[in-house]
Design a protein around this motif. Structure first.
Motif, mmCIF file in Angstrom:
data_model
loop_
_atom_site.group_PDB
_atom_site.id
_atom_site.type_symbol
_atom_site.label_atom_id
_atom_site.label_comp_id
_atom_site.label_asym_id
_atom_site.label_seq_id
_atom_site.Cartn_x
_atom_site.Cartn_y
_atom_site.Cartn_z
ATOM 1 N N ASN A 133 0.842 -1.196 0.000
ATOM 2 C CA ASN A 133 0.000 0.000 0.000
ATOM 3 C C ASN A 133 0.877 1.245 0.000
ATOM 4 O O ASN A 133 2.055 1.203 0.331
ATOM 5 C CB ASN A 133 -0.928 0.007 1.223
ATOM 6 N N GLY A 134 0.289 2.352 -0.389
ATOM 7 C CA GLY A 134 1.006 3.612 -0.380
ATOM 8 C C GLY A 134 1.816 3.846 -1.638
ATOM 9 O O GLY A 134 1.983 2.973 -2.489
ATOM 10 N N ALA A 135 2.312 5.060 -1.767
ATOM 11 C CA ALA A 135 3.153 5.442 -2.901
ATOM 12 C C ALA A 135 4.613 5.342 -2.495
ATOM 13 O O ALA A 135 4.980 5.629 -1.352
ATOM 14 C CB ALA A 135 2.815 6.864 -3.337
ATOM 15 N N TYR A 136 5.457 4.952 -3.443
ATOM 16 C CA TYR A 136 6.882 4.779 -3.163
ATOM 17 C C TYR A 136 7.663 5.319 -4.358
ATOM 18 O O TYR A 136 7.672 4.726 -5.424
ATOM 19 C CB TYR A 136 7.169 3.300 -2.951
ATOM 20 N N PHE A 137 8.311 6.467 -4.157
ATOM 21 C CA PHE A 137 9.125 7.076 -5.207
ATOM 22 C C PHE A 137 10.598 6.905 -4.846
ATOM 23 O O PHE A 137 10.998 7.106 -3.692
ATOM 24 C CB PHE A 137 8.808 8.559 -5.353
ATOM 25 N N PHE A 138 11.381 6.546 -5.848
ATOM 26 C CA PHE A 138 12.808 6.346 -5.642
ATOM 27 C C PHE A 138 13.566 7.200 -6.677
ATOM 28 O O PHE A 138 13.330 7.073 -7.870
ATOM 29 C CB PHE A 138 13.162 4.870 -5.827
ATOM 30 N N PHE A 139 14.421 8.088 -6.167
ATOM 31 C CA PHE A 139 15.222 8.858 -7.123
ATOM 32 C C PHE A 139 16.651 9.005 -6.614
ATOM 33 O O PHE A 139 16.921 8.986 -5.420
ATOM 34 C CB PHE A 139 14.587 10.229 -7.438
ATOM 35 N N THR A 140 17.556 9.110 -7.583
ATOM 36 C CA THR A 140 18.981 9.251 -7.273
ATOM 37 C C THR A 140 19.530 10.499 -7.939
ATOM 38 O O THR A 140 19.101 10.870 -9.041
ATOM 39 C CB THR A 140 19.785 8.034 -7.759
ATOM 40 N N ILE A 141 20.464 11.147 -7.251
ATOM 41 C CA ILE A 141 21.152 12.314 -7.810
ATOM 42 C C ILE A 141 22.637 12.198 -7.495
ATOM 43 O O ILE A 141 23.007 11.513 -6.533
ATOM 44 C CB ILE A 141 20.589 13.639 -7.247
ATOM 45 N N PRO A 142 23.500 12.843 -8.263
ATOM 46 C CA PRO A 142 24.933 12.825 -7.923
ATOM 47 C C PRO A 142 25.171 13.548 -6.599
ATOM 48 O O PRO A 142 24.474 14.510 -6.272
ATOM 49 C CB PRO A 142 25.585 13.584 -9.097
ATOM 50 N N GLU A 143 26.147 13.086 -5.841
ATOM 51 C CA GLU A 143 26.435 13.744 -4.568
ATOM 52 C C GLU A 143 27.154 15.068 -4.760
ATOM 53 O O GLU A 143 27.268 15.874 -3.850
ATOM 54 C CB GLU A 143 27.252 12.840 -3.655
ATOM 55 N N SER A 144 27.647 15.314 -5.973
ATOM 56 C CA SER A 144 28.274 16.589 -6.283
ATOM 57 C C SER A 144 28.026 16.933 -7.744
ATOM 58 O O SER A 144 28.185 16.087 -8.620
ATOM 59 C CB SER A 144 29.782 16.528 -6.022
ATOM 60 N N LEU A 145 27.580 18.159 -7.991
ATOM 61 C CA LEU A 145 27.292 18.600 -9.357
ATOM 62 C C LEU A 145 28.417 19.502 -9.862
ATOM 63 O O LEU A 145 29.011 20.229 -9.104
ATOM 64 C CB LEU A 145 25.969 19.351 -9.394
#
Length: 323
Positions: free
Chosen positions: A311-323
């Motif tokens: 149940n529920g919504a589950y969003f998973f996202f990744t970003i670089p630790e340094s831009l």
């Protein structure tokens, strides 16, 4: 030299030669006509190509103008959403500041009354040592209450000032992830008013990254707004959890709630522009599309909808630790 003693044979030969000459002339005429037709076709083809090229150039100019207008409209929408997020923060800060300021006003009013009362006793020569001690105790307690609550209000204002700067600017800076998200969630308290919903941030206290905090703030704000508007609207004791993990140069964000979830037939369209299940209730369908664009564009990451819970919504996202 051609020699022929027979007159009939000579006549036949000359007749044949004349026929061949006529055939050659006709062939030359036909070839000349064909060459003229080819030249005409080439000329028409060249003109047609030029006309088509001009038409394509015109269409290309129109397409570039349309793309520029679309980009401008998209930027305007993002700015509007950013201001909407900032408006929510303003409401949250106003709510948080209202309580300490109210306490300060109450304590100040009480201290003013006590000062007036003991001044009257002093002017009437009725002020005793015991009265003075009571007044000093009251003044000390009131001062302590006023100072602590003013510090609390100043802290709220200072936090809001940085969040407001991040939301209104696109500047990159270093942030402590847990501290930043905690301050952001505190500023979004109006979303949780009149509900029993709670939130929890799981993150290493020392995790610091260089990024665009305004973009992260807007992503989390839109996700929370989405949970409150869609997932938890008819749920008691709703829970929102944000878990952040550092892994091989990437920062992983796990965002989930225990709401009604997202139907399978809608999951492929969640990030589409203008897709909303609450069109008649004021939904614009742009919030999640902006989340997608910020993650994949501004922050150079990836985002997906996970299917790891019942149940529920589950969003998973990744970003670089340094831009």
């Amino acid at each position: 030299m051609l020699q022929c003693n027979n007159k009939e044979q000579s006549t036949a030969i000359f007749a044949t030669l004349n026929l061949k000459i006529e055939q050659l002339k006709n062939e030359i005429k036909e070839r000349h006509y064909t060459e003229q037709q080819i030249l005409l076709l080439n000329k028409n083809l060249e003109q047609s190509i030029n006309e088509r090229t001009a038409e394509l150039q015109h269409k290309n100019q129109e397409l570039n103008r349309f793309l520029a207008e679309l980009k401008s409209a998209q930027d305007q929408i993002i700015r509007s959403e950013r201001l909407a997020s900032l408006g929510g923060m303003v409401a949250g800060v106003a709510h948080e500041i209202n309580n300490p300021v109210g306490v300060c006003l109450t304590a100040s009013s009480h201290l003013t009354q006590q000062v007036s009362f003991y001044q009257t006793l002093y002017h009437q020569d009725k002020l005793t040592r015991n009265d003075l001690e009571k007044f000093l105790e009251t003044a000390s307690k009131s001062s302590t209450i006023i100072e602590s609550n003013l510090n609390r209000a100043a802290s709220q204002i200072g936090r809001f000032k940085q969040l407001a700067v991040d939301q209104s600017n696109d500047e990159k800076r270093f942030i402590n992830v847990k501290k930043y998200l905690t301050e952001l969630l505190l500023s979004l308290q109006p979303y949780f008013e009149n509900t029993s919903h709670t939130w929890n941030i799981i993150c290493d206290k020392a995790l610091t990254i260089e990024t665009y905090p305004g973009a992260i703030g807007q992503i989390i704000t839109n996700l929370i707004s989405n949970s409150m508007t869609h997932g938890l609207v008819d749920i008691d004791n709703g829970e929102i959890e944000i878990k952040i993990i550092q892994n091989k140069g990437l920062i992983q964000f796990h965002y989930k709630d225990n709401g009604i979830g997202i139907p399978l037939h809608d999951r492929a369209k969640v990030f589409d522009p203008f897709f909303t299940t609450k069109r008649n209730q004021g939904g614009s369908g742009l919030g999640m599309n902006i989340v997608y664009n910020l993650v994949t564009g501004k922050l150079g990451g990836n985002i997906s909808i996970e299917n790891k819970q019942s149940n529920g919504a589950y969003f998973f996202f990744t970003i670089p630790e340094s831009l």
